[in-house]
Design an enzyme around this catalytic site. Structure first.
Site, PDB file in Angstrom:
ATOM      1  N   CYS A 221       0.838  -1.209   0.000  1.00 55.18           N
ATOM      2  CA  CYS A 221       0.000   0.000   0.000  1.00 55.18           C
ATOM      3  C   CYS A 221       0.871   1.257   0.000  1.00 55.18           C
ATOM      4  O   CYS A 221       1.687   1.457   0.914  1.00 55.18           O
ATOM      5  CB  CYS A 221      -0.890  -0.001   1.245  1.00 55.18           C
TER       6      CYS A 221
ATOM      7  N   TYR B 234      -3.981   5.547  -9.538  1.00 55.37           N
ATOM      8  CA  TYR B 234      -5.171   4.698  -9.351  1.00 55.37           C
ATOM      9  C   TYR B 234      -6.298   5.136 -10.281  1.00 55.37           C
ATOM     10  O   TYR B 234      -7.047   4.308 -10.800  1.00 55.37           O
ATOM     11  CB  TYR B 234      -5.622   4.765  -7.887  1.00 55.37           C
TER      12      TYR B 234
HETATM   13  N1  GSH Z   1      -6.490   8.289   2.722  1.00 58.52           N
HETATM   14  C1  GSH Z   1      -5.982   7.072   3.232  1.00 58.52           C
HETATM   15  C2  GSH Z   1      -6.090   5.989   2.148  1.00 58.52           C
HETATM   16  C3  GSH Z   1      -5.739   4.632   2.670  1.00 58.52           C
HETATM   17  C4  GSH Z   1      -6.128   3.541   1.663  1.00 58.52           C
HETATM   18  O1  GSH Z   1      -6.858   3.798   0.710  1.00 58.52           O
HETATM   19  N2  GSH Z   1      -5.616   2.314   1.877  1.00 58.52           N
HETATM   20  C5  GSH Z   1      -5.993   1.204   1.020  1.00 58.52           C
HETATM   21  C6  GSH Z   1      -4.822   0.311   0.750  1.00 58.52           C
HETATM   22  S1  GSH Z   1      -3.752   0.933  -0.476  1.00 58.52           S
HETATM   23  C7  GSH Z   1      -7.034   0.362   1.748  1.00 58.52           C
HETATM   24  O2  GSH Z   1      -6.789  -0.172   2.798  1.00 58.52           O
HETATM   25  N3  GSH Z   1      -8.209   0.251   1.108  1.00 58.52           N
HETATM   26  C8  GSH Z   1      -9.210  -0.592   1.640  1.00 58.52           C
HETATM   27  C9  GSH Z   1     -10.420   0.152   1.997  1.00 58.52           C
HETATM   28  O3  GSH Z   1     -10.376   1.365   1.977  1.00 58.52           O
HETATM   29  O4  GSH Z   1     -11.370  -0.506   2.312  1.00 58.52           O
HETATM   30  C10 GSH Z   1      -4.530   7.263   3.637  1.00 58.52           C
HETATM   31  O5  GSH Z   1      -3.808   7.970   2.902  1.00 58.52           O
HETATM   32  O6  GSH Z   1      -4.135   6.707   4.665  1.00 58.52           O
END
Ligand code: GSH
Length: 341
Positions: free
Chosen positions: A55, A207
């Site tokens: 990530c 993305y």
């Molecule tokens: N805005 C958040 C984004 C975090 C994010 O999108 N993480 C992804 C992994 S790359 C995730 O866990 N997505 C799963 C979800 O949101 O359910 C940050 O920058 O911490």
């Protein structure tokens, strides 16, 4: 609807219609607590990070933890790079702690993966941390308070900033003169402005290009991505070491996770095949310069990234390249490769 901080998140306006039309739209993090606030005082050995190394948002916080000298006083758990499958009893697409799992790509367990060692519940899923707080979120990174057993924040941009602000009180082993200040006051507004461009067109732009199923959305994201690479290439053409000048700052830290993934992953997986970073001499040398900072190589694993991004792609096989001019991440130790391109 509150105005999004455009350096951190994208507009959520008409989100359902935009997603239905094939646009990838990233949601907004719900846990926005802060170290330094009443219930989360800055103390050594109190806080913990839950991450997945594939990530790029987690990569921001593992970078900050390492370059700020906090690797001994902020503990870390690493989820398996592939999320749960459709046949998982708890559901699909969930981050899991599975250190014994053996990916076909490596044929052996991933040494960085861990169990949940901080919540006291040895949870199998990150989702369970949120459920305990009555939330249906499930993302990583998660900054966790081991003393109260609560989630502090799940917004990487804000986690990076609070680690920088409170590095000494959090127990950094680096003396102030040897520790980078990622967000110097004198550069704050310039950093915010460049963060906004890089978040929208590079970090999240990748993305927007790779996960959108609408040709026009993909094409616009593709163009903006390479326009910004050109802008950054020119910005570095005056010989400055980093984006804001001589010192490594937050804006370098936030650009690095995307460019680190570009040649070996995004070029194929996100269809961002306009050029390699290697084709931009100044950006390539900058990437190698950041890679050479103590703590940066250890902040990530390209194996995790490849398993995470390609393992869930169209046919699940993992792309093995590039092999010329040499393999990655070894190539990041060779700034001069850009001379031969
Ligand atoms: N805005 C958040 C984004 C975090 C994010 O999108 N993480 C992804 C992994 S790359 C995730 O866990 N997505 C799963 C979800 O949101 O359910 C940050 O920058 O911490």
């Amino acid at each position: 609807m509150t105005q999004p901080n455009t350096a951190t998140e994208e507009s959520q306006a008409d989100i359902d219609a935009r997603r239905a039309s094939g646009e990838f739209v990233r949601g907004v993090s719900g846990f926005r607590g802060a170290i330094g606030a009443d219930d989360f005082p800055p103390e050594p050995n109190r806080y913990h990070l839950y991450v997945a190394l594939n990530c790029p948002w987690c990569h921001r916080v593992t970078l900050a933890r390492n370059v700020l000298g906090l690797a001994d006083s902020i503990t870390l758990n690493v989820a398996f790079p592939s999320r749960t499958d459709a046949d998982d009893p708890s559901g699909e697409n969930l981050w899991q702690f599975a250190p014994d799992k053996v990916p076909a790509y490596t044929g052996h367990p991933l040494p960085e993966c861990t169990l949940d060692t901080a919540s006291g519940h040895n949870f199998r899923l990150v989702k369970s941390l949120y459920e305990r707080e009555g939330s249906d979120e499930k993302s990583v990174p998660v900054l966790f308070d081991k003393q109260s057993g609560r989630i502090v924040s799940n917004e990487s941009a804000e986690i990076v900033r609070m680690l920088n602000t409170h590095a000494a009180a959090l127990g950094s082993h680096l003396p102030e003169h040897a520790r980078p200040d990622l967000y110097p006051a004198a550069l704050a507004s310039d950093i915010d402005a460049l963060n906004t461009l890089i978040f929208n067109t590079i970090n999240n732009g990748a993305y927007k290009a790779g996960f959108s199923s609408d040709q026009a959305v993909y094409a616009a994201a593709f163009e903006q991505y390479f326009d910004t690479l050109n802008t950054l290439e020119n910005r570095l053409s005056d010989g400055r070491a980093f984006l804001m000048g001589d010192a490594f700052t937050e804006v370098d830290l936030r650009l690095y996770p995307t460019l680190y993934r570009h040649d070996p992953i995004y070029y194929v997986r996100m269809k961002l095949n306009g050029a390699r970073v290697l084709d931009y001499p100044n950006l390539w040398r900058w990437l190698c310069r950041v890679y050479a900072i103590p703590g940066v190589p250890e902040s990530n694993s390209l194996d995790h990234c490849k398993i995470g991004y390609f393992g869930r792609s169209w046919n699940g096989t993992i792309a093995l390249g590039p092999i010329l001019p040499m393999g990655y991440p070894e190539a990041y130790q060779h700034p001069a490769l850009a001379d031969d391109v």
